[in-house]
Scaffold this active site. Sequence first.
Site, PDB file in Angstrom:
ATOM      1  N   GLU A 319       0.836  -1.328   0.006  1.00 21.76           N
ATOM      2  CA  GLU A 319      -0.124  -0.015  -0.037  1.00 21.76           C
ATOM      3  C   GLU A 319       1.045   1.226  -0.027  1.00 21.76           C
ATOM      4  O   GLU A 319       1.873   1.399   0.554  1.00 21.76           O
ATOM      5  CB  GLU A 319      -0.758   0.052   1.144  1.00 21.76           C
ATOM      6  CG  GLU A 319      -1.997  -1.011   1.412  1.00 21.76           C
ATOM      7  CD  GLU A 319      -2.945  -0.721   2.593  1.00 21.76           C
ATOM      8  OE1 GLU A 319      -3.145   0.474   2.911  1.00 21.76           O
ATOM      9  OE2 GLU A 319      -3.303  -1.783   2.860  1.00 21.76           O
ATOM     10  N   ASN A 320       0.480   2.094  -0.707  1.00 20.69           N
ATOM     11  CA  ASN A 320       1.159   3.487  -0.704  1.00 20.69           C
ATOM     12  C   ASN A 320       0.161   4.399  -1.475  1.00 20.69           C
ATOM     13  O   ASN A 320      -0.442   4.221  -2.317  1.00 20.69           O
ATOM     14  CB  ASN A 320       2.421   3.524  -1.527  1.00 20.69           C
ATOM     15  CG  ASN A 320       3.026   4.881  -1.710  1.00 20.69           C
ATOM     16  OD1 ASN A 320       3.107   5.508  -2.801  1.00 20.69           O
ATOM     17  ND2 ASN A 320       3.313   5.559  -0.566  1.00 20.69           N
TER      18      ASN A 320
END
Length: 449
Positions: A319-320
Amino acid sequence: MLPALALAVAVTVTAPPAAHARTGPAPSAAKASKTAKFPPGFLWGVATSGFQGEGSFPDSNWTRYVKRKATGISDPYEKSVDFLHRYPGDIKLARNLGANVFRTSIEWARIEPRPGVRDPKAIAYYDDLIRRIRAAGMRPMITLDHWVYPGWVADQGAWDNPKTQADWLRNARFIVDRYKHQGVIWITFNEASAYMYKELTMRPMDLGQLAAMRTAIVKTHRAAYDMIHKIDPGAPVSTNVAYGTALNGIFDAALFNEVTDKIDFIGIDYYYGANAENLTAGYALTGEFWKIDPEPEGLYYVLKSYQRRLPKLPVYVVENGMSTDNGKPRPDGYTRSDHLRDHIYWIQRAMADGVKMIGYNYWSLTDNYEWGSYRPRFGLYTVDALTDPSLARRPTDAVATYRSIIANRGVPSGYVPVRRPGWCSVEDPVATCFGTTPTPPAAYRIPAR
């Protein structure tokens, strides 16, 4: 800060975080720098979760938290962004980006609304979801636990009750057996540290219960890893760890430190860092993520640090992303495209310096329910969940940017990040506080702070 301190007390039995190794001077993006193109076959993905996006959710711990307006709940849940009925279109949006991974969760509360009773309509929905993901040329990344469990599990004491471990594994075995041999990338528990923190504040729990939950999750992940490899041989399995700046040792101690022998890749969620010029990460504790000034270069140090700790394993940024305040532009002018390019640049720097990257997921494909509020907007496609009955998906500037990054296997050679690297980063204080960082201000549009 008090909840974080409580979490620290509960997990002090684990070792402190590994010391940062000296990496030399902090990298200067303004100078000619070494970057690596992403290799052919790199895993480019988008991410979401069942509860956050599906809407019309059955009885669960989180529907109960929303109903009684537990700590941090400000908005009703209702249909969320109605992924439950709009997933075919959302899968097309992901594929049109060029993505080859689609991450979501298969929700236990929807599959098994009553003990031992599985809902055939829910199973048919997930069957079609996985079928469509694969038909679109993408690999499913399936999260087995994204902080949500059935209401009947809550009634039996949740993770306080040892029976929950067996029930969880029974459900997970059903899911893995159903979707085996389909190229699935398996995530057991999403961000165990945040899961524990949310339960601590939402249920709420005392420190004894928190410690019991930690022990249960560690045992359950270890058992799940072995079970998945037996049923779906060759499928990669991990748990994604939330990076937490100065508190990262505590975050790792929730689960990651205890299962490094039971993961096939290092899964990292990176949203924010901290340095002497930027201490805004504290807004994460209040849920005001849009007030955080991003630290893209921190991802470089984080990737290097985890790779040093586990040099034999590949790394995946699970996730980013970046939050905006109800979709409004940031006051400093930093856009979602800027944020995406800057982080991809620093990943390319890390790859050039030896980090074995295999994948990157953007959080998230669309805006969704951010655990009590629709105000933080993380989506590549924005959705006005509370005010637009049509729940239209409207592209942000980052849609074209991500499509270009995927097509060109990264940002162009010579790219200079929009945001200047900050001085004296928590992510690697030895290198960044005492190294030299020649960063001519004219080369950056936005300063570190």
